[in-house]
Design a protein around this motif. Structure first.
Motif, PDB file in Angstrom:
ATOM      1  N   VAL A 161       0.843  -1.206   0.000  1.00 31.10           N
ATOM      2  CA  VAL A 161       0.000   0.000   0.000  1.00 31.10           C
ATOM      3  C   VAL A 161       0.878   1.255   0.000  1.00 31.10           C
ATOM      4  O   VAL A 161       0.589   2.235  -0.702  1.00 31.10           O
ATOM      5  CB  VAL A 161      -0.988  -0.034   1.197  1.00 31.10           C
ATOM      6  N   MET A 162       1.970   1.212   0.758  1.00 29.26           N
ATOM      7  CA  MET A 162       2.900   2.364   0.764  1.00 29.26           C
ATOM      8  C   MET A 162       3.412   2.619  -0.653  1.00 29.26           C
ATOM      9  O   MET A 162       3.420   3.757  -1.129  1.00 29.26           O
ATOM     10  CB  MET A 162       4.095   2.084   1.693  1.00 29.26           C
ATOM     11  N   LYS A 163       3.843   1.549  -1.294  1.00 36.44           N
ATOM     12  CA  LYS A 163       4.391   1.676  -2.661  1.00 36.44           C
ATOM     13  C   LYS A 163       3.346   2.286  -3.602  1.00 36.44           C
ATOM     14  O   LYS A 163       3.639   3.216  -4.355  1.00 36.44           O
ATOM     15  CB  LYS A 163       4.809   0.285  -3.137  1.00 36.44           C
ATOM     16  N   GLY A 164       2.117   1.774  -3.496  1.00 36.78           N
ATOM     17  CA  GLY A 164       1.029   2.284  -4.342  1.00 36.78           C
ATOM     18  C   GLY A 164       0.810   3.777  -4.124  1.00 36.78           C
ATOM     19  O   GLY A 164       0.436   4.511  -5.034  1.00 36.78           O
ATOM     20  N   ALA A 165       1.038   4.221  -2.900  1.00 35.55           N
ATOM     21  CA  ALA A 165       0.783   5.627  -2.565  1.00 35.55           C
ATOM     22  C   ALA A 165       2.042   6.485  -2.734  1.00 35.55           C
ATOM     23  O   ALA A 165       2.010   7.689  -2.461  1.00 35.55           O
ATOM     24  CB  ALA A 165       0.280   5.713  -1.122  1.00 35.55           C
ATOM     25  N   GLY A 166       3.146   5.852  -3.121  1.00 36.47           N
ATOM     26  CA  GLY A 166       4.390   6.618  -3.300  1.00 36.47           C
ATOM     27  C   GLY A 166       5.044   7.030  -1.994  1.00 36.47           C
ATOM     28  O   GLY A 166       5.730   8.044  -1.922  1.00 36.47           O
ATOM     29  N   VAL A 167       4.832   6.221  -0.940  1.00 34.94           N
ATOM     30  CA  VAL A 167       5.490   6.492   0.353  1.00 34.94           C
ATOM     31  C   VAL A 167       6.587   5.429   0.514  1.00 34.94           C
ATOM     32  O   VAL A 167       6.294   4.228   0.503  1.00 34.94           O
ATOM     33  CB  VAL A 167       4.484   6.395   1.528  1.00 34.94           C
ATOM     34  N   PHE A 168       7.834   5.882   0.635  1.00 36.08           N
ATOM     35  CA  PHE A 168       8.952   4.931   0.588  1.00 36.08           C
ATOM     36  C   PHE A 168       9.857   4.987   1.813  1.00 36.08           C
ATOM     37  O   PHE A 168      10.939   4.414   1.800  1.00 36.08           O
ATOM     38  CB  PHE A 168       9.789   5.164  -0.681  1.00 36.08           C
ATOM     39  N   ASP A 169       9.450   5.717   2.860  1.00 35.66           N
ATOM     40  CA  ASP A 169      10.289   5.797   4.067  1.00 35.66           C
ATOM     41  C   ASP A 169       9.640   5.014   5.200  1.00 35.66           C
ATOM     42  O   ASP A 169       8.497   5.296   5.586  1.00 35.66           O
ATOM     43  CB  ASP A 169      10.456   7.261   4.521  1.00 35.66           C
ATOM     44  N   ILE A 170      10.374   4.048   5.745  1.00 34.44           N
ATOM     45  CA  ILE A 170       9.801   3.222   6.811  1.00 34.44           C
ATOM     46  C   ILE A 170      10.840   2.926   7.904  1.00 34.44           C
ATOM     47  O   ILE A 170      11.996   2.629   7.608  1.00 34.44           O
ATOM     48  CB  ILE A 170       9.192   1.904   6.249  1.00 34.44           C
ATOM     49  N   VAL A 171      10.370   3.050   9.147  1.00 35.91           N
ATOM     50  CA  VAL A 171      11.183   2.635  10.297  1.00 35.91           C
ATOM     51  C   VAL A 171      10.536   1.355  10.818  1.00 35.91           C
ATOM     52  O   VAL A 171       9.339   1.341  11.115  1.00 35.91           O
ATOM     53  CB  VAL A 171      11.165   3.702  11.417  1.00 35.91           C
ATOM     54  N   PHE A 172      11.314   0.290  10.908  1.00 38.55           N
ATOM     55  CA  PHE A 172      10.753  -0.993  11.327  1.00 38.55           C
ATOM     56  C   PHE A 172      11.284  -1.424  12.696  1.00 38.55           C
ATOM     57  O   PHE A 172      12.489  -1.378  12.947  1.00 38.55           O
ATOM     58  CB  PHE A 172      11.073  -2.080  10.282  1.00 38.55           C
ATOM     59  N   SER A 173      10.363  -1.878  13.566  1.00 38.57           N
ATOM     60  CA  SER A 173      10.709  -2.401  14.893  1.00 38.57           C
ATOM     61  C   SER A 173      11.254  -3.803  14.759  1.00 38.57           C
ATOM     62  O   SER A 173      10.499  -4.776  14.739  1.00 38.57           O
ATOM     63  CB  SER A 173       9.455  -2.530  15.764  1.00 38.57           C
ATOM     64  N   SER A 174      12.570  -3.914  14.684  1.00 35.97           N
ATOM     65  CA  SER A 174      13.146  -5.243  14.758  1.00 35.97           C
ATOM     66  C   SER A 174      13.554  -5.484  16.205  1.00 35.97           C
ATOM     67  O   SER A 174      13.107  -4.757  17.111  1.00 35.97           O
ATOM     68  CB  SER A 174      14.317  -5.371  13.783  1.00 35.97           C
TER      69      SER A 174
END
Ligand code: NAD
Ligand code: UD1
Length: 338
Positions: free
Chosen positions: A111-124
């Motif tokens: 969904v992010m890709k579809g909306a053109g949002v490419f910045d993500i912080v992931f809780s590992s």
């Protein structure tokens, strides 16, 4: 002003991070399915910040709802906390963990890709190091999960690396938390586990408040200074600040980056008990029990990379972690139901 979508923002680490984001001037939208949390945490966060967040009760596995949210709103970045985290439950219900954590993240990224949002912080998590070869653990140490929960974190990390390889527009921060504990200094928000806690600090605080009778110390024959296990406990408010620094980093288009978030110092189980007794002025009854299967003797972080590249360093010590955990627990003996 930047707009951030926070998944799992009603949970323990999410709520503290939402508060830090609001205080730093971000617009925040939270999605959470409230599986392991309540909206009360977000109400309190908004009160503390004196600012509103947007909230949508959405399950990450519901792609249509997720898509319609992204159609209505524009986000600059996503901070992705939503996930299940109980090791024991993940061994009993592995498919639930793969579906919730992995499939949920796939949906989110699509969904992010579809909306053109490419910045993500992931809780590992430090769990991706499995039983580590040595401590301090640096980011390049061998990875290997020892339970389905840990596997989901490793798979998601790999997936996000592949995604970046396929399309360098993605900027991703993989944050490997060590042992998050404590609570906001106000005592208004904190950790509110369902049922009997698995982790040490919430167990100790529930013994202190009289909800549980005594603590079992899992093993006193480890090769450590007092025989009990060593972990790197980190204050949740320090962790929250780490997310602000990671977002700042993503704005520089770094590609995919990985950071340990820990203090770099280990404490034994007995040291935690004693620090908590000092902070609360309550005696913690405990007895020595057999080792817990799967536990490592010693894990603590080398967080030099986060310090160098993010300008982030944990500031709060074990005493502060215990004092704040106790402040939250004693003010809210039944958690958010108090
Ligand atoms: P938490 O359970 O308090 O918060 C997670 C939140 O995500 C909860 O509010 C839950 O309701 C929500 N959620 C779960 N699945 C969802 C879904 N499919 N859709 C929407 N919402 C969903 O946990 P936490 O301690 O705040 O942990 C946050 C993240 O950090 C998790 O991904 C966890 O694995 C990771 N982590 C936690 C620890 C720890 O010890 N607390 C350590 C390392 C990593
Ligand atoms: C656990 C999880 C790990 C997860 C981490 C943070 C397991 C095997 N590992 O790790 O995957 O990433 O939490 O959420 O569950 N202890 C006691 N008595 C207790 C509880 C804990 O003595 O009742 C001891 C443990 O043996 C350990 C230390 O306290 O030495 C910390 O335990 P815990 O808080 O569960 O964290 P981890 O073991 O690091």
């Amino acid at each position: 002003m930047k707009s951030i979508l926070v998944t799992g923002g009603c949970g323990f680490i999410g709520s503290h991070t939402v508060l830090a984001l609001l205080q730093a001037g971000f617009n925040v939208c939270v999605i959470d399915n409230l599986y392991n949390s309540s909206y009360e945490s977000l109400k309190r966060v908004q009160k503390l910040a004196g600012k509103k967040t947007d909230f949508h009760q959405i399950d990450l596995r519901d792609k249509e709802k997720l898509k319609s949210l992204f159609d209505q709103s524009r986000f600059d970045a996503v901070v992705h906390f939503a996930g299940l985290k109980a090791v024991g439950e993940s061994m009993e219900k592995p498919l639930l963990y793969y579906s919730n954590n992995v499939y949920g993240t796939i949906n989110l990224c699509e969904v992010m890709k579809g909306a053109g949002v490419f910045d993500i912080v992931f809780s590992s998590s430090a769990t991706v190091y499995g039983n580590p070869e040595r401590s301090p653990i640096s980011e390049d140490q061998r990875l290997g999960a020892v339970n389905p929960y840990g596997q989901t974190k490793l798979i998601i990390e790999e997936m996000l690396r592949d995604l970046h390889r396929s399309d360098p527009q993605w900027n991703t921060a993989l944050l490997r938390y060590f042992n998050p504990v404590g609570a906001h200094k106000s005592g208004e928000i904190g950790e509110d586990p369902n049922g009997i806690p698995n982790n040490l600090m919430p167990f100790v605080s529930q013994v202190a408040v009289g909800k549980l009778d005594e603590l079992k110390v899992f093993g006193n024959d480890y090769p450590t200074r007092d025989g009990t296990g060593i972990r790197d406990y980190i204050h949740v408010s320090d962790l929250a600040n780490g997310h602000l620094k990671a977002l700042k980093k993503l704005a520089e288009n770094p590609g995919i980056v990985t950071y340990n978030l820990g203090t770099g110092k280990g404490a034994t189980v007995l040291e935690v008990i004693h620090a908590f007794e000092q902070a609360s002025n309550v005696k913690i009854p405990y007895k020595i029990a057999p080792r817990r299967p799967g536990d490592a003797a010693v894990t603590y972080a080398d967080s030099a990379k986060a310090e160098k590249e993010l300008g982030w360093k944990a500031e709060r010590d074990l005493e502060t972690m215990c004092r704040d955990a106790w402040n939250w627990q004693s003010k809210n003996p039944q958690g958010y139901d108090s």
